[in-house]
Design a protein around this motif. Structure first.
Motif, PDB file in Angstrom:
ATOM      1  N   TYR C  74       0.855  -1.196   0.000  1.00 16.62           N
ATOM      2  CA  TYR C  74       0.000   0.000   0.000  1.00 16.62           C
ATOM      3  C   TYR C  74       0.880   1.231   0.000  1.00 16.62           C
ATOM      4  O   TYR C  74       0.681   2.184  -0.751  1.00 16.62           O
ATOM      5  N   SER C 153      -5.710   0.904   4.789  1.00 21.61           N
ATOM      6  CA  SER C 153      -5.547   2.358   4.595  1.00 21.61           C
ATOM      7  C   SER C 153      -5.571   3.100   5.917  1.00 21.61           C
ATOM      8  O   SER C 153      -5.467   4.318   5.941  1.00 21.61           O
ATOM      9  N   LEU C 219      -8.650   1.248  -1.154  1.00 22.67           N
ATOM     10  CA  LEU C 219      -7.882   2.070  -2.090  1.00 22.67           C
ATOM     11  C   LEU C 219      -8.704   3.228  -2.629  1.00 22.67           C
ATOM     12  O   LEU C 219      -8.193   4.169  -3.205  1.00 22.67           O
TER      13      LEU C 219
END
Lengths: 57, 245, 221
Positions: C74, C153, C219
């Motif tokens: 990520y 995230s 995302l």
């Protein structure tokens, strides 16, 4: 259930039945009151910012 | 019919509709619950085994039922929200989750208060109580994940996926706990399991369940209003709604 | 980035970050070693608790290894690459989780033999203990990957991951520990092992969709 007294003592189980119903009442009243209070608070907050709502969100 | 479904999905319309429906449902639930309590606490005869202690059933079983019912509602709303990308459906999951957690907690507390007179201990690793405990963890998981996102939209969608993963696991957890329970401790006769309870005993039970369902309907709508406001805070209709007191 | 390339890349990266992969293994050893210190070294007692202790330690150790599953990709953007690649994201996540299991889950299975000795677990049933872990740890990896995908995230996802995933691992723990315990007592172990295998099949087929969904959501934010 014949008498008021028997109802209160719950045949000797009062120490378990009434707390159970007490907790139930508390949890359900809490969950009934909380949303409206939060709704009012949110509306008040939005109202406070409503007039000059040009500022970026 | 589709127009009605589409209209229902528009937040301002739904907000007003929820506002109108909630009070009626709330009063209806109060009346039904009082009737159920009268039937359960006063009219129903004491159980020949557990005496008046069994009356905890009238709050334990409905809240246990609601804890599972609400999780299913959350999972359905999550699926609708993900498939048709309806923000409102995610708002329903977010509104229902705290109520589900509350009922699960209630089921655990009343279950353990019932366990004390019947088995002498406040906590019994009974199959149902144990699955209820795991269900409470699933609710905490959803609430924790949903709150962890700043951007509400992602929080909704992440929570929705977790709710779907959760609903697939609920039956698996339930049966594996049941298998585990019979492994370590003989099947304890948990009161609800016996089918021979008299009609005057289980009629109030159904009334209480209906009362709890009405209660849930009323206050999930109330919470839904809050969720809609916080999601649509930047829209014109909310500003206008907030503008005039 | 076709599948074979992804697997090779993952294994090379894993090799390069050996230190990081040692964490679950060391964690597994330490947690298992804590119990005799806490409960006393009386062999009979340790033997009785061995299956449960080893399984809980393996469960927590495999969870520790999950947080980094998508985190590095990520941060360096290769996760977007995975999303954009022509191959189905579900397939890529399936491969990613299996390679990750190879480097984190499998060592736990092998080490469980050693841990069995530590806790006086009968030597002749060690095969069932390792077998139950062999079936169970991939399921834990898939469940952990679902949690990792949903929280990739978030900054402090390390604390959130266990809360999301542990309730889901209850069935695996139940059948895994039961298999190891029954082997110790000489009872038939087929039933719990079959349940574990069924859960493994379910995880392999369903979890990638939840993981892919979780990655897409993370995302977008």
């Amino acid at each position: 259930m014949s008498s008021w007294h028997e109802f209160l003592t719950m045949g000797g189980y009062a120490a378990y039945v009434w707390p159970a119903y007490g907790v139930a009442l508390g949890v359900m009243v809490l969950n009934a009151v909380l949303p409206s209070r939060r709704q009012r608070a949110l509306l008040k907050e939005l109202a406070r910012r409503a007039p000059n709502n040009q500022e970026l969100p | 019919m589709f127009v009605w479904f589409h209209k229902l999905a528009s937040p301002p319309y739904f907000y007003r509709l929820a506002g109108r429906l909630a009070p009626w449902l709330a009063w209806a639930s109060l009346i039904v619950i009082l009737a159920g309590l009268y039937g359960g606490l006063w009219l129903a005869p004491p159980d020949y085994q557990q005496g008046d202690g069994f009356r905890i059933i009238y709050v334990h079983v409905p809240s246990a039922w609601m804890s599972l019912f609400i999780y299913v509602v959350m999972a359905l709303a999550a699926a609708i929200g993900l498939i048709w990308r309806m923000k409102l459906a995610h708002a329903v999951s977010a509104a229902a989750a705290p109520l589900g957690a509350a009922f699960t907690f209630l089921a655990l507390v009343t279950g353990s208060l019932w366990g004390k007179p019947m088995w002498g201990t406040y906590w019994v690793w009974d199959a149902r109580l144990t699955s209820e405990l795991v269900l409470l963890f699933l609710y905490f998981g959803y609430l924790a994940l949903h709150r962890a996102f700043e951007d509400q939209r992602s929080g909704d969608r992440a929570g929705a996926i977790l709710a779907l993963v959760g609903i697939v696991n609920v039956p698996i957890i339930h049966y594996s706990v049941k298998w585990w329970n019979t492994l370590h401790q003989g099947p304890t006769v948990f009161f609800g399991a016996r089918a021979d309870i008299a009609p005057s005993m289980y009629i109030p039970l159904f009334i209480m369940i209906i009362g709890f369902m009405l209660y849930f309907a009323a206050f999930v709508l109330k919470r839904l209003q809050v969720e809609i406001l916080s999601r649509e805070r930047h829209t014109a209709w909310v500003q206008e709604l907030a503008g005039k007191p | 980035m076709n599948s074979a390339a992804l697997v090779r890349r993952d294994l090379r990266l894993a090799y390069r970050r050996r230190g990081e992969l040692a964490t679950p293994v060391v964690f597994f050893i330490i947690v298992t070693a804590l119990f005799p210190l806490a409960l006393g070294s009386e062999p009979q007692l340790l033997r009785r608790l061995a299956p449960g202790v080893i399984w809980v330690a393996a469960l927590l150790a495999s969870l520790i290894g999950q947080d980094s599953l998508f985190k590095n990709d990520y941060e360096d953007g290769s996760l977007e690459q995975m999303l954009l690649s022509p191959a189905a994201l579900e397939w890529l996540t399936l491969l990613r989780v299996l390679t990750h299991w190879l480097v984190t889950g499998l060592p736990l299975v092998i080490l469980s033999l050693l841990m069995g000795l530590l806790l006086n677990y009968p030597l002749d049933s060690l095969d069932v203990l390792a077998g139950s872990l062999l079936l169970g740890t991939p399921v834990l990896s898939f469940l952990g990957a679902v949690g990792a995908a949903l929280t990739v995230s978030l900054r402090r996802s390390g604390m959130l991951l266990p809360i999301l995933v542990l309730p889901l691992t209850v069935p695996v723990l139940i059948f895994g520990a039961a298999a190891a315990e029954r082997a110790m007592q000489g009872e038939p172990v087929a039933a719990p092992l079959y349940f574990l295998a069924a859960m493994l099949v379910l995880a392999v087929t369903l979890a990638p969709f939840a993981i892919a969904g979780g990655l897409r959501v993370s995302l977008e934010s």
